[in-house]
Write a protein that holds these residues in place. Structure first.
Motif, PDB file in Angstrom:
ATOM      1  N   GLU A   1       4.321  -7.230  -6.036  1.00 11.36           N
ATOM      2  CA  GLU A   1       3.501  -6.430  -6.952  1.00 11.36           C
ATOM      3  C   GLU A   1       3.749  -6.769  -8.416  1.00 11.36           C
ATOM      4  O   GLU A   1       2.842  -7.142  -9.135  1.00 11.36           O
ATOM      5  N   CYS A  37       3.906   4.596 -12.544  1.00  8.58           N
ATOM      6  CA  CYS A  37       2.599   4.037 -12.172  1.00  8.58           C
ATOM      7  C   CYS A  37       2.285   4.293 -10.706  1.00  8.58           C
ATOM      8  O   CYS A  37       3.066   3.944  -9.827  1.00  8.58           O
ATOM      9  N   LYS A  95      -1.740   0.592 -10.727  1.00  3.19           N
ATOM     10  CA  LYS A  95      -1.313  -0.788 -10.449  1.00  3.19           C
ATOM     11  C   LYS A  95      -2.495  -1.653 -10.040  1.00  3.19           C
ATOM     12  O   LYS A  95      -2.629  -2.795 -10.490  1.00  3.19           O
ATOM     13  N   THR A 100      -0.026  -3.159  -3.421  1.00  6.07           N
ATOM     14  CA  THR A 100      -0.751  -3.755  -4.554  1.00  6.07           C
ATOM     15  C   THR A 100      -1.022  -5.229  -4.294  1.00  6.07           C
ATOM     16  O   THR A 100      -2.141  -5.713  -4.502  1.00  6.07           O
TER      17      THR A 100
END
Length: 194
Positions: free
Chosen positions: A52, A131, A136, A166
């Motif tokens: 990510e 987040c 993201k 993500t």
């Protein structure tokens, strides 16, 4: 010597869109640079790991010194790190995971040349712990995916291991929209190991 990579790193570090992305997440930083694990040694990658973001979940923010950012992207330093010799290796689950996978394949009789392995992130700078997945994904699918698409275009990976939701969602979105190609995607949605 990898002149494409050296040129790419300089363009990435000086990317004004990345700087705007960072400043939105870290408003107190007037100047910060992309930074993190980005090992792209050749044009014929057999196995690419995509996570990510660097330092995901850490309180440490982006690098604020350009010289440090440039130094942190050195290929030979990342190779040394991925082989288990890095200073923070024992604290980094991503680096340890890559090391474990490559070691396990070697133990099973499938040795991989480190020149055919790539390691990168969807988001090119650390992001705050607060987040959520929607934030993201917004960051990854706006400007950040242009860098990832260039990395795919250069390295032409055959097998991609996407680590975390993500990375999985970004890779699938980019593939569906024909920004990237690969032969096989391995999705690891949960924490990828200690």
């Amino acid at each position: 010597m990898n002149s494409w990579y050296d040129d790419y790193v300089l363009r990435l570090i000086d990317c004004q869109d990345c700087k705007r992305d960072i400043q939105q997440l870290f408003p107190v930083l007037t100047d910060a640079y992309p930074d993190g694990l980005c090992y792209l040694p050749s044009e014929e990658i057999k196995l690419m790991f995509v996570a990510e973001a660097p330092g995901l979940g850490n309180e440490v923010g982006p690098v604020t010194n350009r010289e440090v950012a440039v130094r942190d992207f050195k290929l030979h330093e990342w190779l040394n790190y991925l082989k288990g010799n890095g200073q923070d290796f024992k604290k980094d689950s991503y680096g340890r995971f890559v090391f474990k996978v490559v070691s396990a394949l070697e133990n099973l009789g499938y040795p991989l040349d480190w020149g055919k392995i790539a390691v990168t992130n969807c988001i090119k700078f650390p992001i705050p712990k607060r987040c959520d997945i929607n934030t993201k994904m917004k960051i990854a699918l706006n400007h950040q995916m242009t860098h990832l698409a260039e990395e795919f275009q250069y390295s032409k990976p055959k097998v991609v291991i996407a680590l975390g939701s993500t990375a999985i969602n970004t890779i699938q979105h980019m593939s569906k929209n024909k920004f990237i190609t690969y032969e096989r995607l391995i999705k690891l949605p949960h924490q990828y190991g200690s």
